[in-house]
Design a protein around this motif. Sequence first.
Motif, PDB file in Angstrom:
ATOM      1  N   ASP A   6       0.848  -1.195   0.000  1.00 23.93           N
ATOM      2  CA  ASP A   6       0.000   0.000   0.000  1.00 23.93           C
ATOM      3  C   ASP A   6       0.880   1.240   0.000  1.00 23.93           C
ATOM      4  O   ASP A   6       1.836   1.339   0.776  1.00 23.93           O
ATOM      5  CB  ASP A   6      -0.931   0.037   1.205  1.00 23.93           C
ATOM      6  CG  ASP A   6      -1.910   1.206   1.105  1.00 23.93           C
ATOM      7  OD1 ASP A   6      -2.854   1.100   0.309  1.00 23.93           O
ATOM      8  OD2 ASP A   6      -1.703   2.219   1.801  1.00 23.93           O
ATOM      9  N   GLY A  67      -3.185  -1.881  -2.364  1.00 23.66           N
ATOM     10  CA  GLY A  67      -4.149  -0.847  -2.032  1.00 23.66           C
ATOM     11  C   GLY A  67      -4.337   0.101  -3.209  1.00 23.66           C
ATOM     12  O   GLY A  67      -3.357   0.622  -3.749  1.00 23.66           O
ATOM     13  N   SER A  99      -7.893   1.256   0.089  1.00 22.34           N
ATOM     14  CA  SER A  99      -6.963   1.478   1.197  1.00 22.34           C
ATOM     15  C   SER A  99      -7.667   1.898   2.488  1.00 22.34           C
ATOM     16  O   SER A  99      -7.188   1.607   3.587  1.00 22.34           O
ATOM     17  CB  SER A  99      -5.930   2.536   0.798  1.00 22.34           C
ATOM     18  OG  SER A  99      -5.186   2.123  -0.328  1.00 22.34           O
TER      19      SER A  99
END
Length: 230
Positions: A6, A67, A99
């Motif tokens: 992410d 993400g 996310s």
Amino acid sequence: MLLALDTSAGASTALISHKDTDDLGQILAQWSTDAPNTHAEVLAPAVQEVLGEVGATGEQISGVVVGVGPGPFTGLRVGLALGHALAEGWGKPLHGICSLDSLALRAVDAGVEGEFLVATDARRREVYWAAYEHDEDGSRLIQGPFVGPAAELPQLPAVGAGVGLYPEQLQVVELPGEDPSSWTPHAAELGRLAQGALAGELNGVLCEPRPLYLRESDAKVPAQMKKSGT
């Protein structure tokens, strides 16, 4: 194992294993940084670090989770580009996940009940946000994700760094011993959610691995280039 990435705020990566119980996946190794401008330099070495921590190779990974934001253009591109490259190179499936779901899971794990908001920094005096609900039937997204001024959000308790930026407009969730107004998304939680979705325990969590920007880029094609057709 799933490798999760992410880059919607800072940068993070984690290895998550499947569990045979009804719980979500188990975190085997994780890494993160809050530095907002070093994603391209640090993320690939961090992936090598977490793989080495458990003695794993790319061939042993069952899939890659990334993400998709919402988040800044450059940051999201770094994480998604690396996710696509690793999945392609290893011949593994690539899964996207919002996310903001990371912070929703963290809030639920901390004991938050009922309806609440997740809000992160969108810059330009705005926040990225979504509304969630947790009750005896589980957790679910009920609204969003969106981008907008904090003052226009629903009047619900909230978690995430957006709360810390706009404490007069947003009401922070009260959690003993924790400060949810500084939370940012982490790949470990996204990986756990993805494991749960792939195991059939969660619905509507996974999405296409494409960036969720929510607004137009600041970069514009120069007028002279438009006229020349280049």
